[in-house]
Write a protein that holds these residues in place. Structure first.
Motif, PDB file in Angstrom:
ATOM      1  N   LYS A 430       0.830  -1.210   0.000  1.00 12.36           N
ATOM      2  CA  LYS A 430       0.000   0.000   0.000  1.00 12.36           C
ATOM      3  C   LYS A 430       0.861   1.254   0.000  1.00 12.36           C
ATOM      4  O   LYS A 430       0.417   2.321  -0.419  1.00 12.36           O
ATOM      5  CB  LYS A 430      -0.917   0.007   1.232  1.00 12.36           C
ATOM      6  CG  LYS A 430      -2.075  -0.946   1.151  1.00 12.36           C
ATOM      7  CD  LYS A 430      -3.017  -0.637   0.004  1.00 12.36           C
ATOM      8  CE  LYS A 430      -3.866   0.602   0.269  1.00 12.36           C
ATOM      9  NZ  LYS A 430      -4.726   0.901  -0.899  1.00 12.36           N
ATOM     10  N   HIS A 431       2.087   1.129   0.479  1.00  5.24           N
ATOM     11  CA  HIS A 431       3.012   2.259   0.430  1.00  5.24           C
ATOM     12  C   HIS A 431       3.772   2.314  -0.885  1.00  5.24           C
ATOM     13  O   HIS A 431       4.763   3.023  -0.994  1.00  5.24           O
ATOM     14  CB  HIS A 431       4.012   2.174   1.587  1.00  5.24           C
ATOM     15  CG  HIS A 431       3.465   2.677   2.879  1.00  5.24           C
ATOM     16  ND1 HIS A 431       2.812   1.869   3.763  1.00  5.24           N
ATOM     17  CD2 HIS A 431       3.437   3.917   3.416  1.00  5.24           C
ATOM     18  CE1 HIS A 431       2.424   2.581   4.800  1.00  5.24           C
ATOM     19  NE2 HIS A 431       2.774   3.828   4.612  1.00  5.24           N
ATOM     20  N   GLY A 432       3.349   1.528  -1.834  1.00  8.39           N
ATOM     21  CA  GLY A 432       3.983   1.577  -3.149  1.00  8.39           C
ATOM     22  C   GLY A 432       5.271   0.802  -3.233  1.00  8.39           C
ATOM     23  O   GLY A 432       6.108   1.076  -4.087  1.00  8.39           O
ATOM     24  N   MET A 433       5.459  -0.179  -2.356  1.00 12.31           N
ATOM     25  CA  MET A 433       6.686  -0.956  -2.424  1.00 12.31           C
ATOM     26  C   MET A 433       6.466  -2.227  -3.240  1.00 12.31           C
ATOM     27  O   MET A 433       5.552  -2.992  -2.950  1.00 12.31           O
ATOM     28  CB  MET A 433       7.141  -1.315  -1.006  1.00 12.31           C
ATOM     29  CG  MET A 433       8.544  -1.866  -0.983  1.00 12.31           C
ATOM     30  SD  MET A 433       9.012  -2.376   0.656  1.00 12.31           S
ATOM     31  CE  MET A 433       9.297  -0.821   1.426  1.00 12.31           C
TER      32      MET A 433
END
Lengths: 502, 148
Positions: A430-433
């Motif tokens: 969800k943090h774009g990782m």
């Protein structure tokens, strides 16, 4: 001639009734997994890997199953792209651009059959590419020492972070997290327990299956909650089922070009089906020029990305088999699967375990033919699966995943760890990782540390050995270029329109 | 904002790793690089990436999905409960219990989800345990199905 001899040996392995059946099952499951939006090859391979191990399949059979699933996914993704306008996996995003308009204008059958055909050509050419180039690369890689291997792995990480696009720092962080997870447990060189916190269950490290299932199955389920895909837009296949000669002739040159490009892109670590299909789509669009109707339902816009994504899937086996360093998340999972059998892929595998390597290559040919055969006439059956509601599908995925994790050690601890890693993976995503570097880090962690320590043992701790040979120097330069060049290119691309605007 | 939280978490994790790893030493050493160097290197990289994220957080925050918080929390709880009770309740029973909340979170009615879960629990149990020889716990149903 040697190659031909080995290839025939490979067919002898792949054509045993057991392996044929496994390839057919894998191809079938793969098509379904690839077709379901939200589930891609990496999820399919991750969920089936522990089962292959639990069923005590021999290593070559397990690898054939996983490879067939991988190939099948690249076939399956196009079905939902065309019929639903929702790509079934990341490699099929481009296919939706022209495939769905074709389906809307009543040509769904044509789009499906010709994309199956071009998928077949793409995978076929790439598999021939494996036969031609893999043995050469393996022979060359035999000269690699620990220092070269360390540099090669750093290069692979540089590629996967540099090409991951918008957030290279997060991709690098994912790799570091993966590497850190791999250090948990007993250090075999010194007998020291690391990061176990005194927990017995962690003393031989975190199980690979637990990480893979947590990150690619549990976290995927949580992500699926947000994408409420409506299967209401499903287009029914009507009219002509098969493409005609005119369409075949029109698309063939582009298919062949895209297959070659896809193979090359697939061999490079980090790049994969998504990049390959996007590249070839824009290439064909430019080549077609004014007489193309790309975006409105041009057949060539369906065949090019499909040839490319299948070719790149097959191409990604090359670094995994020859160097033992996987270039993509999916092949990283396969390396992890082999490590369950205590097999370390690498150049030596070609001479030590030809049955495994060539059996796999031969079964790529066979699975590809099977996929073509099941994909053209049975496409209607597959499209029914798209109507399977998520309320039935998702608990099924979780149950099968838990069976896979439980089958390894039969402990509640592993299941809890799976849940924890899944929830952590979800938050990180969800943090774009991206998760592919994490799994690559976890798979390569031990190998990387061992090679570093071995290299430094040779020189008694002198770091100079890491940049001594021309091969390592080249790899380091490549690694730096991979990290530095893409951001610079993006910066330039941003500046040019800005400059022309003023 | 949330990139900064991630960055801070990385700094804490890096510091924790470094603290845990600082006294890893081989009782008898045969090689110049011991069990400590690689974890310390990773701890350093972890902290470095954390610092970067704090200094230069990305534009996008947690992204979409705030409206799904309730169902996400529910599914997370169901996953953890499934893992925790898998052995005690046994596979068929635990699977049916898990399929109820998760099926409902994915839009099924409670009847559909429960019926699907019961069918799935039994069918998968029979397939894996009886047909494919992957041993699964029977838990509460061990008086019927045998096993433990």
């Amino acid at each position: 001639m040697d190659t031909l001899h080995f290839l025939l040996g490979g067919f002898a392995v792949a054509l045993t009734p057991e392996n044929l059946m496994v390839a057919a099952i894998g191809a079938f499951i793969g098509t379904i997994v690839g077709m379901l939006p939200g589930l891609g090859p990496i999820n399919g391979v991750a969920i089936l890997m522990p089962l292959a191990f639990a069923l005590k399949l021999p290593p070559e059979t397990a690898l054939i199953l996983l490879a067939a699933v991988y190939m099948g996914c690249e076939y399956g993704g196009r079905i939902s792209s065309i019929l639903l306008n929702v790509p079934g996996d990341a490699g099929a995003i481009m296919t939706a651009l022209d495939g769905h308009p074709m389906a809307k204008s009543g040509l769904a059958g044509v789009a499906l059959s010709i994309s199956a055909w071009s998928s077949f050509i793409g995978a076929l050419i790439a598999t021939i590419g494996i036969v031609l180039f893999a043995p050469l690369l393996a022979r060359w890689a035999l000269a690699f020492g620990p220092a070269e291997y360390f540099a090669l792995m750093c290069f692979a990480f540089a590629c996967i972070t540099g090409l991951m696009g918008d957030a290279p720092v997060k991709a690098a962080l994912a790799a570091v997290i993966g590497l850190s997870l791999s250090t948990v447990g007993l250090d075999s060189n010194s007998g020291v327990y690391r990061f176990t916190g005194g927990n017995v269950h962690l003393s031989d490290g975190i199980q690979f299956i637990v990480v893979v299932i947590g990150v690619f199955s549990v976290s995927e389920i949580l992500l699926m909650l947000e994408q409420h895909h409506a299967s209401t837009g499903l287009i029914h296949i009507s009219g002509r089922k098969l493409f005609n000669l005119k369409e075949l002739v029109l698309t063939l040159p582009g298919t062949l070009r895209s297959a070659v490009v896809g193979f090359v892109v697939g061999v490079l670590p980090g790049a994969g089906a998504t990049i390959a299909s996007a590249m070839t789509y824009s290439m064909e669009k430019r080549l077609a020029g004014a007489d193309g109707r790309f975006g409105e339902g041009d057949v060539r816009g369906v065949t090019a990305p499909e040839a490319a994504n299948n070719a790149s899937a097959a191409g990604s086996f090359v670094p995994m088999l020859t160097l033992g360093v996987p270039g993509s998340g999916t092949t990283a999972v396969m390396v992890g699967a082999l490590s369950l059998y205590n097999i370390t892929p690498g150049p030596a595998l070609f001479t030590q375990n030809p049955a495994l390597v060539w059996g796999l290559i031969a079964s790529l040919f066979i699975a590809n033919v099977m996929l073509l055969v099941i994909n053209i006439p049975m496409v209607g059956v597959f499209s029914k699966v798209l109507q399977l509601p998520n309320w039935a599908l998702v608990p099924g995925i979780l149950a099968v995943s838990a069976v896979g994790v439980f089958s390894v050690h039969a402990t509640t601890f592993d299941l809890m760890l799976m849940s924890g890693l899944g929830i952590a993976g979800y938050l990180l995503r969800k943090h774009g990782m991206p998760m592919a570097p994490l799994i690559l880090g976890f798979v390569l962690g031990d190998l990387m540390e061992q090679n570093l320590r071995r290299a430094l043992s040779i020189t008694n701790g002198e770091l100079g050995i890491l940049v001594e040979s021309p091969i390592s120097i080249g790899l380091w330069i490549g690694a730096v270029a991979m990290v530095v060049v893409p951001p610079l290119m993006r910066l330039r691309a941003q500046r040019i329109p800005a400059a022309t605007a003023t | 904002m949330s990139d900064r939280i991630l960055g801070a978490a990385c700094l804490v994790a890096g510091a924790g790793m470094a603290w845990a790893a600082h006294d890893y030493a081989a009782p008898i050493s045969y090689e110049p690089v011991g069990p400590r160097a690689f974890p310390l290197l990773l701890a350093g990289l972890m902290a470095l990436a954390g610092g970067w994220l704090i200094a230069r957080p990305g534009p996008q925050g947690f992204g979409s999905g705030r409206e799904h918080f309730k169902s996400i929390g529910l599914v997370m709880a169901a996953v953890i409960a499934y893992a925790a009770l898998f052995e005690t309740l046994g596979f068929p029973f635990a699977t049916a219990m898990m399929a109820l909340p998760i099926g409902m979170a994915f839009g099924g009615s409670w009847k559909q989800s429960l019926a699907g879960g019961v069918a799935m629990g039994l069918a998968l149990y029979l397939m894996f345990d009886k047909l494919l020889d992957v041993v699964l716990p029977t838990g509460l149903l061990s008086f019927i199905l045998g096993g433990r």
